[in-house]
Scaffold this active site. Structure first.
Site, mmCIF file in Angstrom:
data_model
loop_
_atom_site.group_PDB
_atom_site.id
_atom_site.type_symbol
_atom_site.label_atom_id
_atom_site.label_comp_id
_atom_site.label_asym_id
_atom_site.label_seq_id
_atom_site.Cartn_x
_atom_site.Cartn_y
_atom_site.Cartn_z
ATOM 1 N N VAL A 11 53.121 64.172 42.659
ATOM 2 C CA VAL A 11 54.429 63.542 42.852
ATOM 3 C C VAL A 11 54.919 63.761 44.281
ATOM 4 O O VAL A 11 55.268 62.808 44.984
ATOM 5 C CB VAL A 11 55.429 64.111 41.819
ATOM 6 N N ASP A 29 54.836 73.532 50.380
ATOM 7 C CA ASP A 29 54.031 73.901 49.211
ATOM 8 C C ASP A 29 53.615 75.355 49.388
ATOM 9 O O ASP A 29 53.254 75.773 50.498
ATOM 10 C CB ASP A 29 52.790 73.010 49.098
ATOM 11 N N THR A 83 56.282 71.427 35.730
ATOM 12 C CA THR A 83 57.137 71.863 34.614
ATOM 13 C C THR A 83 56.250 71.929 33.368
ATOM 14 O O THR A 83 56.289 71.023 32.525
ATOM 15 C CB THR A 83 58.327 70.891 34.407
ATOM 16 N N CYS A 257 51.728 64.915 31.752
ATOM 17 C CA CYS A 257 52.975 64.390 31.173
ATOM 18 C C CYS A 257 52.969 64.261 29.656
ATOM 19 O O CYS A 257 53.784 64.891 28.981
ATOM 20 C CB CYS A 257 53.279 63.033 31.799
ATOM 21 N N ARG A 325 43.597 67.861 33.816
ATOM 22 C CA ARG A 325 44.651 68.675 33.198
ATOM 23 C C ARG A 325 44.847 68.270 31.728
ATOM 24 O O ARG A 325 44.990 67.095 31.423
ATOM 25 C CB ARG A 325 45.961 68.528 33.974
HETATM 26 N N1 LIG Z 1 51.400 63.760 37.877
HETATM 27 C C1 LIG Z 1 52.081 62.789 37.316
HETATM 28 O O1 LIG Z 1 51.534 61.770 36.990
HETATM 29 C C2 LIG Z 1 53.587 62.905 37.096
HETATM 30 C C3 LIG Z 1 54.291 61.739 36.796
HETATM 31 C C4 LIG Z 1 55.654 61.811 36.587
HETATM 32 C C5 LIG Z 1 56.289 63.046 36.644
HETATM 33 N N2 LIG Z 1 55.587 64.174 36.908
HETATM 34 C C6 LIG Z 1 56.311 65.446 36.981
HETATM 35 O O2 LIG Z 1 56.464 65.812 38.338
HETATM 36 C C7 LIG Z 1 56.431 67.245 38.482
HETATM 37 C C8 LIG Z 1 55.328 67.634 39.452
HETATM 38 O O3 LIG Z 1 54.084 67.232 38.904
HETATM 39 P P1 LIG Z 1 52.781 67.043 39.795
HETATM 40 O O4 LIG Z 1 51.834 66.253 38.957
HETATM 41 O O5 LIG Z 1 53.138 66.556 41.143
HETATM 42 O O6 LIG Z 1 52.270 68.544 39.896
HETATM 43 P P2 LIG Z 1 51.050 69.100 40.797
HETATM 44 O O7 LIG Z 1 50.518 70.269 40.070
HETATM 45 O O8 LIG Z 1 50.130 67.993 41.190
HETATM 46 O O9 LIG Z 1 51.763 69.576 42.140
HETATM 47 C C9 LIG Z 1 52.709 70.554 42.182
HETATM 48 C C10 LIG Z 1 52.622 71.233 43.544
HETATM 49 O O10 LIG Z 1 53.721 72.134 43.624
HETATM 50 C C11 LIG Z 1 53.276 73.314 44.277
HETATM 51 N N3 LIG Z 1 54.227 74.350 43.923
HETATM 52 C C12 LIG Z 1 54.362 75.010 42.755
HETATM 53 N N4 LIG Z 1 55.403 75.848 42.820
HETATM 54 C C13 LIG Z 1 55.947 75.713 44.051
HETATM 55 C C14 LIG Z 1 57.033 76.301 44.699
HETATM 56 N N5 LIG Z 1 57.801 77.195 44.092
HETATM 57 N N6 LIG Z 1 57.286 75.950 45.971
HETATM 58 C C15 LIG Z 1 56.513 75.036 46.595
HETATM 59 N N7 LIG Z 1 55.466 74.424 46.015
HETATM 60 C C16 LIG Z 1 55.186 74.767 44.762
HETATM 61 C C17 LIG Z 1 51.866 73.511 43.794
HETATM 62 O O11 LIG Z 1 51.129 74.307 44.701
HETATM 63 C C18 LIG Z 1 51.358 72.059 43.737
HETATM 64 O O12 LIG Z 1 50.738 71.669 44.939
HETATM 65 C C19 LIG Z 1 56.260 67.782 37.073
HETATM 66 O O13 LIG Z 1 57.512 68.034 36.523
HETATM 67 C C20 LIG Z 1 55.612 66.611 36.334
HETATM 68 O O14 LIG Z 1 55.865 66.648 34.939
HETATM 69 C C21 LIG Z 1 54.253 64.122 37.152
#
Ligand SMILES: NC(=O)c1ccc[n+]([C@@H]2O[C@H](COP(=O)([O-])OP(=O)(O)OC[C@H]3O[C@@H](n4cnc5c(N)ncnc54)[C@H](O)[C@@H]3O)[C@@H](O)[C@H]2O)c1
Length: 401
Positions: A11, A29, A83, A257, A325
């Protein structure tokens, strides 16, 4: 304007790529390896081209950092951290909490703080805002808003630009600023009356998918017991021009998700004393599909898999992405091993997973297709084993759901 985006995963990096065409973006990050790669112009996220990141870095509009103090001076801070669920399948807001700590410790001026991470209604109002206020050394007049992310990794027809985006601020001013920010790279913004509506809408979108996938998975089992083809029956139902939406049976649900978000909704429902029985039952049905599939395969192979070589084809949770995942392939493999099968897996898109590398598509007693990427040679799969079970419905000539 300076934008800080906390979390540079699927995201956060996607938003960074779009926003850096218009603003100075700091991608924060806490994974230093990812940060180094990004600053060298290498994207670790499918769907975000490295050339886009390299260009943004070269223009001076994008920089990644794992140093929290670099977010100082930001006008907008977007939270895009994981999350997940705890081992008891309850919402785990630890990453959001850590992001709030970074914000509170490093912002010295007021900013617009937007949460894009998926969470339950009330997260921005009752969790993020009070936490940042509690942890900040000085009281700043931040604005708060929610704009849940809808990115679908691997998808090219719907992206940040053309997918309608929901948003709502805690105040009218926060809503206005949120609209101004996203309208630079998103064509269709939909304001709702409260952050809670936006948060709940995101959860319900994914719950709708989770429940319908479970329904069709249960229907696949009923169809098999009736001796009819689930796929032909679904095609037949799908000729109705209204009131029906086709979902396909599969080995279950995966990704960040759909297996996770509905449990956030169930959590708030339970807190209000309202049953969320559909969500709970859908979880059960989807999580039991791997066992059902392995039982079908065993039944077709003399009732036992002990000592048989089984090749699992496609371990990503969906076609044409490398994302593993929550993949149901893991449960399929666990169940096969539990029943004494000798298991290996083949996935040219994933390549390496859980410390193992993908096997070449080779001869085995049994092949089970969990995910059929375009890069997988269908004819080679059909010829790889005397018995091929396809969970996807896309491999003509194989056994299947
Ligand atoms: N992947 C999807 O398709 C998608 C779609 C819609 C919503 N979401 C939501 O978006 C959110 C993020 O998901 P994602 O898929 O991008 O996750 P991801 O695991 O791909 O990326 C998360 C990133 O955050 C970093 N991170 C973790 N804790 C941190 C902190 N305290 N400070 C800085 N960086 C930190 C991690 O190192 C990682 O690079 C979640 O709530 C998810 O449910 C994801």
């Amino acid at each position: 304007m300076k934008i800080a985006i906390i979390g540079q995963g699927y995201v956060g990096l996607t938003i960074s790529a779009f926003a850096s065409a218009h603003f100075k973006v700091l991608g924060f990050d806490n994974n230093a390896k990812i940060v180094d790669q990004l600053n060298s112009g290498i994207s670790h996220i499918e769907g975000v081209d490295s050339s886009l990141i390299a260009k943004a870095v070269a223009s001076g509009n994008y920089r990644a950092s794992s140093n929290g103090s670099d977010i100082a001076g930001s006008d907008v801070v977007v939270i895009a951290v994981p999350t997940p669920l705890t081992k008891y399948r309850k919402p785990d807001l630890a990453y959001i909490e850590a992001a709030c700590t970074t914000i509170a410790e490093n912002l010295s001026g007021s900013a617009l703080i937007i949460n894009e991470s998926t969470s339950f209604p009330g997260t921005i109002r009752n969790f993020i805002k009070p936490l940042i206020e509690k942890l900040s050394a000085q009281q700043l007049d931040h604005m708060y808003a929610i704009s849940p992310e809808r990115v679908d990794p691997g998808r090219t027809d719907w992206d940040q630009k053309n997918t309608p985006r929901l948003y709502s601020g805690l105040t009218p001013e926060a809503s206005k600023k949120t609209r101004e920010f996203y309208s630079t790279f998103c064509d269709n913004l939909v304001e709702v009356s409260s952050p809670e509506v936006a948060e709940a809408a995101k959860l319900f979108e994914n719950t709708f998918r989770q429940v319908n996938i479970a329904l069709v998975n249960e229907f696949a089992q009923i169809s098999h017991a009736l001796g009819i083809s689930v796929h032909e029956t679904l095609e037949a139902a799908n000729t109705k021009p209204y009131g029906f939406m086709k979902f396909n049976p599969s080995a279950g649900v995966g990704g960040h998700c759909i297996p996770v978000d509905p449990s956030y909704l169930a959590h708030v429902a339970a807190a209000k004393g309202v049953p969320a029985t559909f969500i709970e039952r859908a979880n059960e049905v989807n999580l039991e599909m791997p066992k059902y599939i392995v039982a079908r395969v065993a039944a077709d192979n003399g009732g036992t898999l002990s000592g048989k070589s089984v090749q699992v084809i496609g371990v990503a949770y969906k076609p044409n992405v490398a994302d593993t995942r929550e993949t149901p392939a893991e449960l399929v493999i666990d169940e096969l091993k539990r029943q004494g099968a000798k298991v290996n897996w083949h996935d040219p898109v994933v390549g390496s997973w859980q410390g193992e590398t993908s096997s070449a598509l080779g001869a085995s007693d049994i092949a089970i297709v969990v995910t059929l990427h375009d890069a997988i040679d269908k004819q080679a799969v059909l010829h790889s084993s005397p018995y091929v079970f396809d969970t996807t419905g896309n491999l003509k000539g194989a056994k299947g759901l």
